[in-house]
Design a protein around this motif. Sequence first.
Motif, PDB file in Angstrom:
ATOM      1  N   ARG A 159       0.857  -1.185   0.000  1.00 49.18           N
ATOM      2  CA  ARG A 159       0.000   0.000   0.000  1.00 49.18           C
ATOM      3  C   ARG A 159       0.889   1.229   0.000  1.00 49.18           C
ATOM      4  O   ARG A 159       2.027   1.197   0.456  1.00 49.18           O
ATOM      5  CB  ARG A 159      -0.886   0.044   1.256  1.00 49.18           C
ATOM      6  CG  ARG A 159      -1.896  -1.079   1.390  1.00 49.18           C
ATOM      7  CD  ARG A 159      -2.953  -1.071   0.312  1.00 49.18           C
ATOM      8  NE  ARG A 159      -3.582   0.232   0.161  1.00 49.18           N
ATOM      9  CZ  ARG A 159      -4.501   0.492  -0.757  1.00 49.18           C
ATOM     10  NH1 ARG A 159      -4.880  -0.448  -1.608  1.00 49.18           N
ATOM     11  NH2 ARG A 159      -5.039   1.685  -0.843  1.00 49.18           N
ATOM     12  N   GLU A 201      -0.136   4.191   1.470  1.00 50.89           N
ATOM     13  CA  GLU A 201      -0.415   5.032   2.636  1.00 50.89           C
ATOM     14  C   GLU A 201       0.703   4.893   3.677  1.00 50.89           C
ATOM     15  O   GLU A 201       1.122   3.787   3.996  1.00 50.89           O
ATOM     16  CB  GLU A 201      -1.754   4.659   3.269  1.00 50.89           C
ATOM     17  CG  GLU A 201      -2.964   4.983   2.411  1.00 50.89           C
ATOM     18  CD  GLU A 201      -3.250   3.895   1.383  1.00 50.89           C
ATOM     19  OE1 GLU A 201      -4.096   4.128   0.501  1.00 50.89           O
ATOM     20  OE2 GLU A 201      -2.623   2.815   1.470  1.00 50.89           O
ATOM     21  N   GLN A 211      -4.683   7.926   7.134  1.00 50.52           N
ATOM     22  CA  GLN A 211      -4.959   7.815   5.699  1.00 50.52           C
ATOM     23  C   GLN A 211      -5.619   6.486   5.378  1.00 50.52           C
ATOM     24  O   GLN A 211      -6.612   6.423   4.649  1.00 50.52           O
ATOM     25  CB  GLN A 211      -3.660   7.945   4.893  1.00 50.52           C
ATOM     26  CG  GLN A 211      -2.991   9.300   4.944  1.00 50.52           C
ATOM     27  CD  GLN A 211      -1.669   9.289   4.207  1.00 50.52           C
ATOM     28  OE1 GLN A 211      -0.768   8.515   4.516  1.00 50.52           O
ATOM     29  NE2 GLN A 211      -1.542  10.152   3.211  1.00 50.52           N
ATOM     30  N   LEU A 212      -5.055   5.426   5.928  1.00 55.18           N
ATOM     31  CA  LEU A 212      -5.583   4.097   5.677  1.00 55.18           C
ATOM     32  C   LEU A 212      -6.954   3.922   6.335  1.00 55.18           C
ATOM     33  O   LEU A 212      -7.855   3.286   5.770  1.00 55.18           O
ATOM     34  CB  LEU A 212      -4.599   3.047   6.194  1.00 55.18           C
ATOM     35  CG  LEU A 212      -4.802   1.601   5.730  1.00 55.18           C
ATOM     36  CD1 LEU A 212      -4.882   1.506   4.214  1.00 55.18           C
ATOM     37  CD2 LEU A 212      -3.670   0.728   6.252  1.00 55.18           C
ATOM     38  N   LEU A 222      -9.518   5.519   4.167  1.00 58.79           N
ATOM     39  CA  LEU A 222      -9.741   4.689   2.979  1.00 58.79           C
ATOM     40  C   LEU A 222     -10.679   3.525   3.322  1.00 58.79           C
ATOM     41  O   LEU A 222     -11.651   3.249   2.602  1.00 58.79           O
ATOM     42  CB  LEU A 222      -8.414   4.154   2.448  1.00 58.79           C
ATOM     43  CG  LEU A 222      -8.523   3.131   1.306  1.00 58.79           C
ATOM     44  CD1 LEU A 222      -8.989   3.819   0.036  1.00 58.79           C
ATOM     45  CD2 LEU A 222      -7.199   2.425   1.071  1.00 58.79           C
ATOM     46  N   HIS A 274     -13.934   2.481   1.347  1.00 63.01           N
ATOM     47  CA  HIS A 274     -13.409   1.725   0.202  1.00 63.01           C
ATOM     48  C   HIS A 274     -12.499   0.607   0.705  1.00 63.01           C
ATOM     49  O   HIS A 274     -11.280   0.717   0.648  1.00 63.01           O
ATOM     50  CB  HIS A 274     -12.640   2.649  -0.751  1.00 63.01           C
ATOM     51  CG  HIS A 274     -13.441   3.830  -1.219  1.00 63.01           C
ATOM     52  ND1 HIS A 274     -14.466   3.720  -2.129  1.00 63.01           N
ATOM     53  CD2 HIS A 274     -13.385   5.141  -0.868  1.00 63.01           C
ATOM     54  CE1 HIS A 274     -15.001   4.916  -2.348  1.00 63.01           C
ATOM     55  NE2 HIS A 274     -14.361   5.800  -1.580  1.00 63.01           N
ATOM     56  N   ARG A 275     -13.092  -0.439   1.210  1.00 64.02           N
ATOM     57  CA  ARG A 275     -12.300  -1.542   1.758  1.00 64.02           C
ATOM     58  C   ARG A 275     -12.321  -2.792   0.896  1.00 64.02           C
ATOM     59  O   ARG A 275     -11.661  -3.777   1.206  1.00 64.02           O
ATOM     60  CB  ARG A 275     -12.773  -1.886   3.168  1.00 64.02           C
ATOM     61  CG  ARG A 275     -14.278  -1.901   3.327  1.00 64.02           C
ATOM     62  CD  ARG A 275     -14.639  -1.855   4.790  1.00 64.02           C
ATOM     63  NE  ARG A 275     -16.074  -1.783   5.030  1.00 64.02           N
ATOM     64  CZ  ARG A 275     -16.750  -0.636   5.168  1.00 64.02           C
ATOM     65  NH1 ARG A 275     -16.110   0.524   5.068  1.00 64.02           N
ATOM     66  NH2 ARG A 275     -18.051  -0.653   5.395  1.00 64.02           N
TER      67      ARG A 275
END
Length: 385
Positions: free
Chosen positions: A175, A177, A182-183, A186, A190-191
Amino acid sequence: MDIDVLVIGGGMAGLVAARKTIEANISTMVIATGLGSTVLSSGTIDLLGYFNNMEVRKPIERLNEFISQHPDHPYAIVGRKRILEALQDFKEKYNSFISYDGDLEKNQTLLTPLGLFKPTFLAQSSIIRGTSENLKDSKVLVIGFRNLLNHTPALIAKSLKEIWGIDADYIKLDRNETQPVQLALLLEYHRDEIIRKLNEINLGNYDYLALPPVLGVRHTREIASEFENSFGAKVFETMSFPPSVPGLRLQQLLEQPLVQNGVEIRLGWRATEIKTTKQGCHTKILENDTKREISSKAVIIASGQIMRDEINITSEKDFQGTVIPQTFQYLKTDSELRFTSNGKSSENIFVAGSAISERNMIGLGASLTTGYASALEVIKYLKGN
Protein backbone atom coordinates in the motif's frame (compact mmCIF):
# COMPACT_ATOMS: atom_id res chain seq x y z
CA MET A 1 -22.33 35.92 25.93
CA ASP A 2 -24.08 34.79 29.10
CA ILE A 3 -23.96 31.11 30.08
CA ASP A 4 -23.89 29.07 33.27
CA VAL A 5 -20.54 27.29 32.82
CA LEU A 6 -17.55 28.07 30.65
CA VAL A 7 -15.18 25.13 30.11
CA ILE A 8 -11.65 26.05 29.05
CA GLY A 9 -10.11 23.05 27.29
CA GLY A 10 -11.31 20.67 24.58
CA GLY A 11 -9.76 17.38 25.66
CA MET A 12 -11.02 14.47 27.74
CA ALA A 13 -11.43 16.37 31.02
CA GLY A 14 -13.19 19.40 29.56
CA LEU A 15 -15.54 17.47 27.28
CA VAL A 16 -16.51 14.97 29.99
CA ALA A 17 -17.21 17.88 32.37
CA ALA A 18 -19.29 19.67 29.73
CA ARG A 19 -21.43 16.61 29.08
CA LYS A 20 -22.14 16.19 32.77
CA THR A 21 -23.21 19.82 33.21
CA ILE A 22 -25.55 19.82 30.21
CA GLU A 23 -27.16 16.64 31.57
CA ALA A 24 -28.08 18.78 34.59
CA ASN A 25 -29.68 21.39 32.27
CA ILE A 26 -26.87 23.84 32.91
CA SER A 27 -25.97 25.92 29.85
CA THR A 28 -22.36 25.21 28.88
CA MET A 29 -19.80 26.42 26.38
CA VAL A 30 -16.39 24.95 25.56
CA ILE A 31 -13.46 27.00 24.30
CA ALA A 32 -9.91 25.89 23.48
CA THR A 33 -6.90 27.23 21.66
CA GLY A 34 -6.81 23.99 19.65
CA LEU A 35 -7.35 20.27 19.89
CA GLY A 36 -6.01 18.94 23.16
CA SER A 37 -3.73 15.99 23.75
CA THR A 38 -6.63 13.50 23.80
CA VAL A 39 -6.72 13.37 20.01
CA LEU A 40 -2.98 12.68 20.06
CA SER A 41 -3.26 9.87 22.60
CA SER A 42 -3.33 6.10 22.14
CA GLY A 43 -7.06 6.21 22.92
CA THR A 44 -6.88 3.71 25.79
CA ILE A 45 -7.92 4.67 29.32
CA ASP A 46 -5.52 3.63 32.06
CA LEU A 47 -6.57 3.76 35.68
CA LEU A 48 -3.63 2.21 37.49
CA GLY A 49 -1.45 0.09 35.24
CA TYR A 50 1.69 -0.03 37.37
CA PHE A 51 2.22 0.66 41.04
CA ASN A 52 5.44 0.37 43.06
CA ASN A 53 7.19 -0.86 39.89
CA MET A 54 4.81 -3.78 39.51
CA GLU A 55 2.00 -4.49 37.07
CA VAL A 56 -1.44 -4.04 38.62
CA ARG A 57 -4.05 -6.67 37.86
CA LYS A 58 -6.95 -5.30 39.91
CA PRO A 59 -6.58 -1.50 40.07
CA ILE A 60 -9.80 -0.85 41.99
CA GLU A 61 -8.51 -3.00 44.85
CA ARG A 62 -5.22 -1.07 44.90
CA LEU A 63 -6.74 2.42 44.74
CA ASN A 64 -6.94 2.96 48.49
CA GLU A 65 -3.31 1.97 48.91
CA PHE A 66 -2.27 4.23 46.02
CA ILE A 67 -4.24 7.17 47.42
CA SER A 68 -2.74 6.72 50.89
CA GLN A 69 0.76 6.91 49.40
CA HIS A 70 -0.09 9.85 47.10
CA PRO A 71 -2.44 12.14 49.06
CA ASP A 72 -1.92 15.05 46.63
CA HIS A 73 -2.77 13.04 43.52
CA PRO A 74 -6.04 13.82 41.66
CA TYR A 75 -7.33 10.36 42.58
CA ALA A 76 -7.04 11.31 46.24
CA ILE A 77 -9.03 14.48 45.61
CA VAL A 78 -11.74 12.72 43.60
CA GLY A 79 -11.99 9.71 45.91
CA ARG A 80 -12.57 6.06 45.19
CA LYS A 81 -16.39 6.30 45.09
CA ARG A 82 -16.46 9.01 42.43
CA ILE A 83 -13.71 7.34 40.44
CA LEU A 84 -15.90 4.25 40.12
CA GLU A 85 -18.92 6.41 39.26
CA ALA A 86 -16.97 8.23 36.55
CA LEU A 87 -15.72 5.03 34.94
CA GLN A 88 -19.16 3.41 34.98
CA ASP A 89 -20.75 6.57 33.61
CA PHE A 90 -18.22 6.75 30.78
CA LYS A 91 -18.62 3.10 29.83
CA GLU A 92 -22.42 3.33 29.75
CA LYS A 93 -22.93 6.70 28.07
CA TYR A 94 -20.12 6.89 25.52
CA ASN A 95 -21.41 4.09 23.35
CA SER A 96 -22.38 5.10 19.85
CA PHE A 97 -20.22 4.53 16.77
CA ILE A 98 -17.59 2.94 19.04
CA SER A 99 -17.76 1.66 22.60
CA TYR A 100 -15.25 1.28 25.41
CA ASP A 101 -15.13 -2.18 26.91
CA GLY A 102 -13.36 -3.76 29.83
CA ASP A 103 -13.97 -5.45 33.12
CA LEU A 104 -14.35 -2.82 35.85
CA GLU A 105 -12.80 -5.30 38.28
CA LYS A 106 -9.48 -5.79 36.51
CA ASN A 107 -7.04 -4.49 33.90
CA GLN A 108 -6.84 -5.97 30.43
CA THR A 109 -3.43 -6.78 28.94
CA LEU A 110 -3.48 -5.59 25.33
CA LEU A 111 -1.10 -6.14 22.45
CA THR A 112 1.22 -3.21 21.72
CA PRO A 113 2.99 -2.33 18.44
CA LEU A 114 6.16 -3.84 19.94
CA GLY A 115 4.52 -7.22 20.43
CA LEU A 116 4.35 -6.79 24.21
CA PHE A 117 1.28 -6.73 26.43
CA LYS A 118 0.35 -3.60 28.37
CA PRO A 119 -2.21 -3.35 31.17
CA THR A 120 -5.03 -0.90 30.56
CA PHE A 121 -8.47 -0.43 32.07
CA LEU A 122 -10.82 0.46 29.20
CA ALA A 123 -10.21 0.19 25.47
CA GLN A 124 -12.21 0.48 22.30
CA SER A 125 -14.20 -2.60 21.35
CA SER A 126 -12.01 -3.21 18.29
CA ILE A 127 -8.88 -3.38 20.48
CA ILE A 128 -10.10 -5.15 23.60
CA ARG A 129 -10.17 -8.55 21.88
CA GLY A 130 -6.40 -8.64 21.65
CA THR A 131 -5.77 -9.58 25.26
CA SER A 132 -3.07 -12.01 26.28
CA GLU A 133 -5.77 -14.29 27.70
CA ASN A 134 -7.63 -14.42 24.37
CA LEU A 135 -4.54 -15.00 22.24
CA LYS A 136 -3.10 -17.74 24.43
CA ASP A 137 -3.31 -21.13 22.67
CA SER A 138 -4.54 -19.38 19.50
CA LYS A 139 -3.12 -19.05 16.02
CA VAL A 140 -2.60 -15.40 15.08
CA LEU A 141 -1.88 -13.71 11.77
CA VAL A 142 -0.48 -10.17 12.02
CA ILE A 143 -1.44 -8.12 8.96
CA GLY A 144 0.74 -5.15 8.04
CA PHE A 145 0.99 -2.60 5.25
CA ARG A 146 4.34 -2.06 3.61
CA ASN A 147 4.67 1.72 3.89
CA LEU A 148 2.70 2.28 7.08
CA LEU A 149 4.76 4.07 9.72
CA ASN A 150 5.16 2.78 13.29
CA HIS A 151 3.80 -0.68 12.57
CA THR A 152 6.16 -3.65 12.24
CA PRO A 153 4.18 -6.89 11.83
CA ALA A 154 7.36 -8.99 11.73
CA LEU A 155 8.40 -7.72 15.17
CA ILE A 156 4.92 -8.29 16.61
CA ALA A 157 4.75 -11.84 15.28
CA LYS A 158 8.27 -12.62 16.48
CA SER A 159 7.53 -11.30 19.97
CA LEU A 160 4.28 -13.24 20.18
CA LYS A 161 6.07 -16.42 19.22
CA GLU A 162 9.36 -16.11 21.11
CA ILE A 163 8.32 -14.24 24.25
CA TRP A 164 4.74 -15.35 24.77
CA GLY A 165 4.70 -18.76 23.07
CA ILE A 166 1.80 -17.83 20.79
CA ASP A 167 1.65 -19.35 17.31
CA ALA A 168 1.95 -16.25 15.12
CA ASP A 169 2.76 -15.39 11.48
CA TYR A 170 2.69 -12.14 9.55
CA ILE A 171 2.09 -10.76 6.07
CA LYS A 172 2.48 -7.34 4.47
CA LEU A 173 0.21 -5.83 1.86
CA ASP A 174 1.60 -3.38 -0.67
CA ARG A 175 0.00 0.00 0.00
CA ASN A 176 1.11 3.59 -0.56
CA GLU A 177 -0.41 5.03 2.64
CA THR A 178 2.17 6.02 5.23
CA GLN A 179 -0.07 7.43 7.98
CA PRO A 180 -2.62 5.29 9.86
CA VAL A 181 -5.33 7.94 9.50
CA GLN A 182 -4.96 7.81 5.70
CA LEU A 183 -5.58 4.10 5.68
CA ALA A 184 -8.43 4.40 8.20
CA LEU A 185 -10.21 6.95 6.01
CA LEU A 186 -9.74 4.69 2.98
CA LEU A 187 -11.20 1.69 4.82
CA GLU A 188 -14.09 3.82 6.01
CA TYR A 189 -15.69 3.66 2.57
CA HIS A 190 -13.41 1.72 0.20
CA ARG A 191 -12.30 -1.54 1.76
CA ASP A 192 -13.25 -3.96 -1.02
CA GLU A 193 -9.80 -3.82 -2.63
CA ILE A 194 -7.95 -4.74 0.58
CA ILE A 195 -10.40 -7.55 1.36
CA ARG A 196 -9.98 -8.84 -2.20
CA LYS A 197 -6.17 -8.81 -1.93
CA LEU A 198 -6.28 -10.71 1.35
CA ASN A 199 -8.59 -13.29 -0.22
CA GLU A 200 -6.14 -13.74 -3.09
CA ILE A 201 -3.36 -14.51 -0.61
CA ASN A 202 -5.37 -17.41 0.83
CA LEU A 203 -4.67 -16.59 4.46
CA GLY A 204 -5.15 -20.07 5.81
CA ASN A 205 -6.66 -21.17 9.10
CA TYR A 206 -6.18 -18.58 11.86
CA ASP A 207 -8.12 -17.88 15.01
CA TYR A 208 -7.27 -14.17 15.09
CA LEU A 209 -6.27 -11.52 12.58
CA ALA A 210 -4.31 -8.66 14.18
CA LEU A 211 -4.30 -5.36 12.30
CA PRO A 212 -2.95 -1.92 13.17
CA PRO A 213 -5.70 0.45 14.36
CA VAL A 214 -6.87 1.49 10.90
CA LEU A 215 -10.35 -0.05 10.74
CA GLY A 216 -12.06 3.24 9.97
CA VAL A 217 -12.94 6.18 12.16
CA ARG A 218 -16.74 6.09 12.49
CA HIS A 219 -17.60 2.64 11.08
CA THR A 220 -15.13 0.41 12.91
CA ARG A 221 -17.70 -2.16 14.01
CA GLU A 222 -18.99 -2.66 10.47
CA ILE A 223 -15.49 -2.92 9.00
CA ALA A 224 -14.36 -5.48 11.59
CA SER A 225 -17.52 -7.50 10.93
CA GLU A 226 -16.85 -7.50 7.18
CA PHE A 227 -13.31 -8.75 7.75
CA GLU A 228 -14.54 -11.50 10.04
CA ASN A 229 -17.23 -12.62 7.60
CA SER A 230 -14.71 -12.63 4.75
CA PHE A 231 -11.95 -14.60 6.48
CA GLY A 232 -13.66 -16.67 9.16
CA ALA A 233 -11.41 -15.41 11.97
CA LYS A 234 -11.82 -12.96 14.82
CA VAL A 235 -10.40 -9.52 14.06
CA PHE A 236 -8.82 -7.03 16.45
CA GLU A 237 -6.61 -3.95 16.31
CA THR A 238 -3.34 -3.68 18.18
CA MET A 239 -2.60 -0.68 20.32
CA SER A 240 -0.50 2.00 18.64
CA PHE A 241 1.89 4.82 19.31
CA PRO A 242 0.31 8.27 19.52
CA PRO A 243 -0.97 10.07 17.56
CA SER A 244 -3.40 7.33 16.67
CA VAL A 245 -6.68 6.62 14.96
CA PRO A 246 -8.20 5.47 18.29
CA GLY A 247 -7.28 8.88 19.74
CA LEU A 248 -9.16 10.52 16.88
CA ARG A 249 -12.15 8.24 17.46
CA LEU A 250 -12.14 9.11 21.17
CA GLN A 251 -12.09 12.84 20.46
CA GLN A 252 -15.11 12.51 18.18
CA LEU A 253 -16.87 10.26 20.69
CA LEU A 254 -16.44 12.94 23.37
CA GLU A 255 -17.59 15.78 21.12
CA GLN A 256 -20.64 14.00 19.68
CA PRO A 257 -23.09 14.38 22.63
CA LEU A 258 -22.15 18.04 23.04
CA VAL A 259 -22.79 18.84 19.39
CA GLN A 260 -26.08 16.91 19.52
CA ASN A 261 -27.19 19.00 22.51
CA GLY A 262 -26.26 22.32 20.93
CA VAL A 263 -23.16 23.05 23.00
CA GLU A 264 -20.82 25.48 21.30
CA ILE A 265 -17.23 24.23 20.97
CA ARG A 266 -15.01 27.10 19.88
CA LEU A 267 -11.45 26.34 18.81
CA GLY A 268 -8.91 29.13 18.47
CA TRP A 269 -10.39 31.01 21.44
CA ARG A 270 -7.78 31.82 24.09
CA ALA A 271 -8.78 32.82 27.60
CA THR A 272 -6.49 35.58 28.89
CA GLU A 273 -8.20 36.77 32.09
CA ILE A 274 -10.90 35.64 34.50
CA LYS A 275 -12.40 38.16 36.89
CA THR A 276 -14.83 36.91 39.50
CA THR A 277 -17.49 39.16 41.01
CA LYS A 278 -20.70 38.70 42.98
CA GLN A 279 -22.46 38.18 39.66
CA GLY A 280 -20.11 35.40 38.49
CA CYS A 281 -17.09 35.12 36.22
CA HIS A 282 -16.10 37.44 33.40
CA THR A 283 -13.62 35.76 31.07
CA LYS A 284 -11.73 37.76 28.48
CA ILE A 285 -11.16 35.90 25.22
CA LEU A 286 -8.74 36.55 22.37
CA GLU A 287 -9.55 35.10 18.94
CA ASN A 288 -6.79 36.17 16.57
CA ASP A 289 -7.09 39.96 16.93
CA THR A 290 -10.70 39.93 18.13
CA LYS A 291 -11.41 40.48 21.83
CA ARG A 292 -14.51 39.06 23.47
CA GLU A 293 -15.90 38.60 26.95
CA ILE A 294 -17.96 35.70 28.25
CA SER A 295 -20.02 36.00 31.41
CA SER A 296 -20.69 32.78 33.31
CA LYS A 297 -21.62 31.66 36.77
CA ALA A 298 -18.65 29.29 36.96
CA VAL A 299 -15.53 28.30 35.01
CA ILE A 300 -13.84 24.91 34.68
CA ILE A 301 -10.16 25.14 33.68
CA ALA A 302 -9.28 21.93 31.86
CA SER A 303 -6.60 23.23 29.55
CA GLY A 304 -4.06 20.48 30.23
CA GLN A 305 -0.30 20.89 30.34
CA ILE A 306 0.93 21.08 26.78
CA MET A 307 -1.25 23.87 25.37
CA ARG A 308 -2.08 25.73 28.57
CA ASP A 309 -2.31 29.51 28.10
CA GLU A 310 -1.52 32.18 30.65
CA ILE A 311 -4.69 33.26 32.40
CA ASN A 312 -4.72 36.01 35.00
CA ILE A 313 -7.33 35.45 37.70
CA THR A 314 -8.62 38.20 40.00
CA SER A 315 -11.52 38.49 42.41
CA GLU A 316 -13.42 41.07 44.38
CA LYS A 317 -12.71 38.92 47.43
CA ASP A 318 -8.95 39.56 47.29
CA PHE A 319 -8.27 36.28 45.48
CA GLN A 320 -5.55 36.38 42.84
CA GLY A 321 -3.68 33.80 40.82
CA THR A 322 -2.14 33.02 37.45
CA VAL A 323 -2.26 30.00 35.18
CA ILE A 324 1.10 30.02 33.38
CA PRO A 325 1.67 27.88 30.27
CA GLN A 326 4.48 25.42 29.67
CA THR A 327 6.23 25.93 33.00
CA PHE A 328 5.02 22.70 34.61
CA GLN A 329 3.58 24.72 37.48
CA TYR A 330 0.74 22.38 38.27
CA LEU A 331 -2.49 23.94 39.46
CA LYS A 332 -3.48 23.53 43.07
CA THR A 333 -7.03 22.73 44.12
CA ASP A 334 -8.94 22.16 47.33
CA SER A 335 -11.01 19.07 48.12
CA GLU A 336 -13.83 20.35 45.88
CA LEU A 337 -11.51 20.90 42.89
CA ARG A 338 -11.68 24.68 43.27
CA PHE A 339 -8.62 26.54 42.03
CA THR A 340 -6.45 27.65 44.95
CA SER A 341 -3.70 30.22 45.12
CA ASN A 342 -1.68 31.28 48.16
CA GLY A 343 -3.83 29.08 50.34
CA LYS A 344 -7.12 30.66 49.25
CA SER A 345 -9.82 28.92 47.19
CA SER A 346 -11.77 30.57 44.41
CA GLU A 347 -15.51 30.35 44.89
CA ASN A 348 -16.48 29.55 41.30
CA ILE A 349 -13.36 28.53 39.37
CA PHE A 350 -12.78 24.79 39.20
CA VAL A 351 -9.95 22.71 37.71
CA ALA A 352 -9.85 19.33 35.96
CA GLY A 353 -7.45 17.23 33.93
CA SER A 354 -3.73 16.69 33.69
CA ALA A 355 -2.95 20.24 34.81
CA ILE A 356 -3.43 19.14 38.42
CA SER A 357 -1.54 15.84 38.24
CA GLU A 358 1.95 16.77 39.36
CA ARG A 359 3.33 13.26 39.65
CA ASN A 360 2.39 9.72 38.70
CA MET A 361 0.61 10.62 35.48
CA ILE A 362 -2.01 7.95 34.82
CA GLY A 363 -2.95 8.86 31.26
CA LEU A 364 -6.58 9.55 30.47
CA GLY A 365 -7.85 8.02 33.71
CA ALA A 366 -7.00 11.14 35.71
CA SER A 367 -8.54 13.41 33.06
CA LEU A 368 -11.75 11.39 32.91
CA THR A 369 -12.28 11.19 36.65
CA THR A 370 -11.40 14.81 37.44
CA GLY A 371 -13.55 16.05 34.55
CA TYR A 372 -16.50 14.11 35.94
CA ALA A 373 -15.85 15.18 39.53
CA SER A 374 -15.36 18.87 38.71
CA ALA A 375 -18.72 18.90 36.90
CA LEU A 376 -20.43 17.43 39.97
CA GLU A 377 -18.89 20.16 42.13
CA VAL A 378 -20.06 22.83 39.70
CA ILE A 379 -23.58 21.39 39.67
CA LYS A 380 -23.60 21.34 43.48
CA TYR A 381 -22.35 24.94 43.57
CA LEU A 382 -24.90 26.24 41.06
CA LYS A 383 -27.88 24.31 42.40
CA GLY A 384 -26.96 24.70 46.05
CA ASN A 385 -27.09 21.04 47.05
